[in-house]
Motif scaffolding. Structure first.
Motif, short mmCIF file in Angstrom:
data_model
loop_
_atom_site.label_atom_id
_atom_site.label_comp_id
_atom_site.label_asym_id
_atom_site.label_seq_id
_atom_site.Cartn_x
_atom_site.Cartn_y
_atom_site.Cartn_z
N LYS A 7 0.85 -1.19 0.00
CA LYS A 7 0.00 0.00 0.00
C LYS A 7 0.88 1.24 0.00
O LYS A 7 1.86 1.31 0.74
CB LYS A 7 -0.92 -0.01 1.22
N GLY A 151 -7.69 8.05 6.32
CA GLY A 151 -6.60 7.10 6.52
C GLY A 151 -6.99 5.65 6.21
O GLY A 151 -6.22 4.72 6.45
N ASP A 154 -5.22 2.06 4.47
CA ASP A 154 -4.49 1.00 5.20
C ASP A 154 -5.41 -0.19 5.43
O ASP A 154 -5.00 -1.35 5.30
CB ASP A 154 -4.02 1.52 6.58
N LYS A 209 -0.91 8.58 13.44
CA LYS A 209 -1.56 8.49 12.12
C LYS A 209 -0.98 7.40 11.24
O LYS A 209 -1.57 7.03 10.22
CB LYS A 209 -1.33 9.83 11.40
MG MG Z 1 -2.31 7.14 6.36
#
Ligand code: MG
Ligand code: ADP
Ligand code: ASP
Length: 407
Positions: A7, A151, A154, A209
């Motif tokens: 990723k 986010g 992920d 994060k």
């Molecule tokens: Mg991120």
């Protein structure tokens, strides 16, 4: 032939040159004989820009439309990476979340993955393609596009890795791995070689994060090792995995901060059964996470109730809590958005006294006032003024002797 899922985050995909850099890295993984699936984030800054644009058009964009809009960021980057790989002479194909079989519930802007049907990904791998999946998005049973929360790419990556039975999931970002504190705030922070799922989950949930919390949860559930490393260098990263001994590390391992914190206090609440439920039910229904909850000892059957929510949820939370506060006869409802959370984390803290005292002493010596405190078995968190977070992170990093070489 091994199958790996990689990723690449927004900063790794920020412009054409960086996308070409990612293409070269993916090519390397492919050339060592692996089958490769790549999950991508939107080009850095794109999601923020799309949100800004939506709010320029209307004050409260409708969540279904906003999700479709935001999902386009990852669609753009996935197609560009497929083009970059093809121009290097590789077979590659981009798939949107829906095409890749990412099925979610219908909670727009924070949807949860219910299932990944990897049929199309497998077909494309069998055709010898490098498969590029647009992260952060999925599709409901009603064929509406959803996003997984900021986010969330992920989480797409680990979910795809789990559904394909991949050997590992590699998360490439703009730091070398997971550090003892945010390396942007603490230059002395040191990189961890490995970290257990449990510690990493607390770290991610309490503000680091570098990994989306639900990605860590999925990694643990399906026992997938996750490598966090830099897309800009070949240095070894940090491995998140199970089976790391707890007892040998009798110490705090990381300091985490979160600036996205707001506090709501309901003043003058009648102290009687059913009140907490009346206040927190509507928040739960609206999918607003409540973190720290403190109820003062009551005087004359009147008490104050304080709790924290993400600053980004404050307006919605207040609009739900204010009418309830009125209906139960509370005096008033006040909020403060200028707060931050600072946590010390380490599985080695379990059943060992003294960590809280050391934390409070270090904050006191730095002249920092603690407003609220919460703990888990492996974490102690203090809510403090947002402006003091930087000082607090540095003071605690020092107090727990974390800046002394690689651990
Ligand atoms: Mg991120
Ligand atoms: P990406 O765009 O690749 O998903 P993110 O910005 O989401 O990257 O996450 C990486 C950032 O996480 C780093 O730039 C760093 O500032 C931040 N971060 C916070 N805490 C930590 C930590 N303990 N270790 C590493 N990075 C951290
Ligand atoms: N593009 C989304 C965000 O900025 C998702 C991600 O990067 O993982 O939050």
């Amino acid at each position: 032939m091994a199958l790996i899922v990689q990723k690449y985050g927004g900063s790794s995909m920020a412009d054409a040159e960086r996308i070409r850099n990612v293409a070269r890295r993916v090519t390397k993984a492919r050339q060592t004989g692996n089958r490769v699936v790549v999950v991508v984030s939107a080009m850095g800054g794109t999601t923020d820009e799309l949100i800004r644009l939506a709010h320029e058009i209307c004050e409260q964009p409708e969540s279904r439309e906003l999700d479709v809009l935001l999902s386009t960021g990852e669609v753009v980057s996935s197609t560009l990476l497929a083009m970059a790989l093809r121009s290097l002479g590789h077979k590659a194909i981009s798939l949107s979340g829906a095409q890749a079989g990412i099925q979610t519930d219908a909670t727009h802007s924070r949807a949860r993955i219910r299932n990944v049907d990897p049929k199309r990904i497998c077909e494309e791998l069998d055709r010898d393609n490098i498969v590029i999946v647009a992260g952060f998005q999925g599709i409901t049973d009603e064929l509406d596009i959803t996003t997984l929360g900021r986010g969330g790419s992920d989480t797409t990556a680990v979910a795809v890795a789990a559904s394909l039975g991949a050997e590992r999931c590699e998360i490439y970002t703009d730091v070398q791995g997971v550090y003892s504190a945010d390396p942007r705030l603490v230059p002395e922070a040191c990189q961890l070689e490995e970290i257990g799922y449990e510690e990493m989950l607390e770290l991610a949930t309490y503000g680091a994060k570098v990994m989306h919390p639900r990605a860590v949860e999925l990694g643990e559930l399906y026992n997938i090792p996750i490598l966090v490393a830099s897309s800009f260098s070949d240095r070894p990263g940090t491995t998140i995995r199970g089976g790391i001994s707890m007892e040998v590390r009798n110490k705090v391992r990381t300091i985490v901060h979160d600036l996205d914190v707001a506090k709501i206090t309901i003043v003058g609440v009648p102290d009687q059964p059913g009140i907490a439920s009346a206040i927190f039910q509507p928040l739960a229904k609206a999918s607003i996470s409540v973190d720290t909850i403190v109820q003062n000892a009551s005087i004359d059957n009147i008490t104050d109730l304080t709790f924290t929510v993400a600053e980004s949820d404050l307006t919605r939370a207040m609009s739900l809590v204010e009418p309830v506060a009125q209906s139960i006869g509370a005096r008033e409802c006040v909020s403060d958005a200028n707060l931050g959370k600072i946590s010390i984390i380490g599985t080695g803290m379990q059943n060992t006294p003294g960590f809280a005292a050391r934390m409070f002493q270090a904050l006191y010596e730095a002249g920092i006032n603690i407003q609220l405190i919460t703990t888990s078995e492996i974490r102690i968190t203090c809510i403090i003024e947002e402006t003091r977070i930087k000082d607090a992170v540095r003071a605690l990093h020092k107090a727990f002797e974390l800046d002394k070489g690689k651990r």
